[in-house]
Design a protein around this motif. Structure first.
Motif, PDB file in Angstrom:
ATOM      1  N   GLU A   1      -4.611   8.593 -12.437  1.00  0.00           N
ATOM      2  CA  GLU A   1      -3.644   8.338 -11.348  1.00  0.00           C
ATOM      3  C   GLU A   1      -3.507   9.849 -10.759  1.00  0.00           C
ATOM      4  OE1 GLU A   1       0.083   6.144 -12.513  1.00  0.00           O
ATOM      5  OE2 GLU A   1       0.825   8.151 -12.685  1.00  0.00           O
TER       6      GLU A   1
ATOM      7  N   LYS B   1       5.686   3.071  -9.404  1.00  0.00           N
ATOM      8  CA  LYS B   1       4.295   2.590  -9.079  1.00  0.00           C
ATOM      9  C   LYS B   1       4.486   1.277  -8.100  1.00  0.00           C
ATOM     10  CE  LYS B   1       2.244   0.500 -12.875  1.00  0.00           C
ATOM     11  NZ  LYS B   1       1.029   0.666 -13.928  1.00  0.00           N
TER      12      LYS B   1
ATOM     13  N   ASP C   1      -3.666   0.649  -7.294  1.00  0.00           N
ATOM     14  CA  ASP C   1      -2.365   0.764  -6.553  1.00  0.00           C
ATOM     15  C   ASP C   1      -1.996   1.833  -5.917  1.00  0.00           C
ATOM     16  OD1 ASP C   1      -0.684   2.314  -8.529  1.00  0.00           O
ATOM     17  OD2 ASP C   1      -2.134   1.170  -9.796  1.00  0.00           O
ATOM     18  N   ALA C   2      -1.196   1.788  -5.049  1.00  0.00           N
ATOM     19  CA  ALA C   2      -0.882   2.882  -4.024  1.00  0.00           C
ATOM     20  C   ALA C   2       0.812   2.628  -3.484  1.00  0.00           C
ATOM     21  CB  ALA C   2      -1.745   3.072  -3.000  1.00  0.00           C
ATOM     22  N   ARG C   3       1.275   3.635  -3.703  1.00  0.00           N
ATOM     23  CA  ARG C   3       2.930   3.684  -3.255  1.00  0.00           C
ATOM     24  C   ARG C   3       3.014   4.995  -2.538  1.00  0.00           C
ATOM     25  NH1 ARG C   3       8.257   4.384  -4.740  1.00  0.00           N
ATOM     26  NH2 ARG C   3       9.534   2.442  -4.290  1.00  0.00           N
TER      27      ARG C   3
ATOM     28  N   LYS D   1       1.959   7.930  -5.042  1.00  0.00           N
ATOM     29  CA  LYS D   1       1.341   7.650  -6.333  1.00  0.00           C
ATOM     30  C   LYS D   1       0.090   6.830  -6.152  1.00  0.00           C
ATOM     31  CE  LYS D   1       3.492   7.184 -10.245  1.00  0.00           C
ATOM     32  NZ  LYS D   1       4.330   6.690 -11.288  1.00  0.00           N
ATOM     33  N   LEU D   2      -0.951   7.212  -6.446  1.00  0.00           N
ATOM     34  CA  LEU D   2      -2.146   6.320  -6.243  1.00  0.00           C
ATOM     35  C   LEU D   2      -2.970   6.113  -7.754  1.00  0.00           C
ATOM     36  CD1 LEU D   2      -4.390   5.480  -4.222  1.00  0.00           C
ATOM     37  CD2 LEU D   2      -5.510   7.746  -4.463  1.00  0.00           C
TER      38      LEU D   2
END
Length: 198
Positions: free
Chosen positions: A178, A90, A123-125, A166-167
């Motif tokens: 998530e 993440k 978070d975001a990836r 992934k958020l």
């Protein structure tokens, strides 16, 4: 290779990249071992052969959790040997990104890229890995009793494109929501069992 370093979890491959790979746990073969990626089942629903381990790239993996023993009551019959849970990375705090390109033998090329953002609550990836290889001929003929060099024949290449997103939202100190997306597209070439199939 990452799993094969652990005691009691042997992994065997039939050849180069993209060839059938089997992972064993507690004496059971792959069809009794459930692979889960970020909580999503990765076993092939169209067959009883288990997960296609050969198409899973490790570039975006944060950690691997192994739950040995019969888990059929929770996860189903394909978890009789246990469950292997792969957790992808993440985003770290702040804004981050990276790009990498790698070259190797037999025309192997790997492209990796990711970008992410995270603060205390969100978070975001998203990450991408592309892998290709020309490999070598998986069936090489015998001529006058001498096995020929596989590099002199047509190549059985491999292509893999994996996208992972992934958020996450930290609702409180003990609650997190998530959303994960994982897509792997792989294509392998191979020879048949007779000279006419080459």
């Amino acid at each position: 290779e990452a799993l094969d370093r652990l005691a009691g979890i042997p992994a065997y491959s039939n050849g180069g990249l993209g060839t059938t790979t089997s992972v064993f746990l507690r004496g059971h073969d792959s069809k009794r071992l459930l692979l889960v990626i970020d909580g999503m089942r990765f076993n092939d629903p169209s067959s009883t052969g288990g997960a296609q381990w050969q198409h899973l790239l490790v570039s975006d993996i944060e950690r691997i959790e192994i739950l040995p023993g019969a888990q059929a009551g929770i996860w189903g019959a394909d978890a009789a040997a246990g469950v292997i849970n792969v957790i992808t990375k993440k985003a770290a705090q702040g804004t981050h990104g990276s790009v990498a390109y790698t070259l190797g033998d037999l025309g192997q090329k790997q492209t990796q890229g990711n970008i992410g953002y995270a603060n205390n609550n969100f978070d975001a990836r998203i990450g991408y890995t592309g892998l290709s290889s020309d490999e070598f001929s998986s069936i090489t003929p015998m001529i006058n009793g001498v096995k020929q060099n596989p590099l002199d024949y047509e190549k059985d290449g491999y292509r893999n494109a994996t996208l992972n997103a992934k958020l996450g939202w930290n609702i409180s100190n003990t609650q997190r929501l998530e959303i994960n997306a994982f897509k792997a597209y792989a294509l392998g070439y191979y020879d048949g069992s007779s000279p006419s199939d080459r």
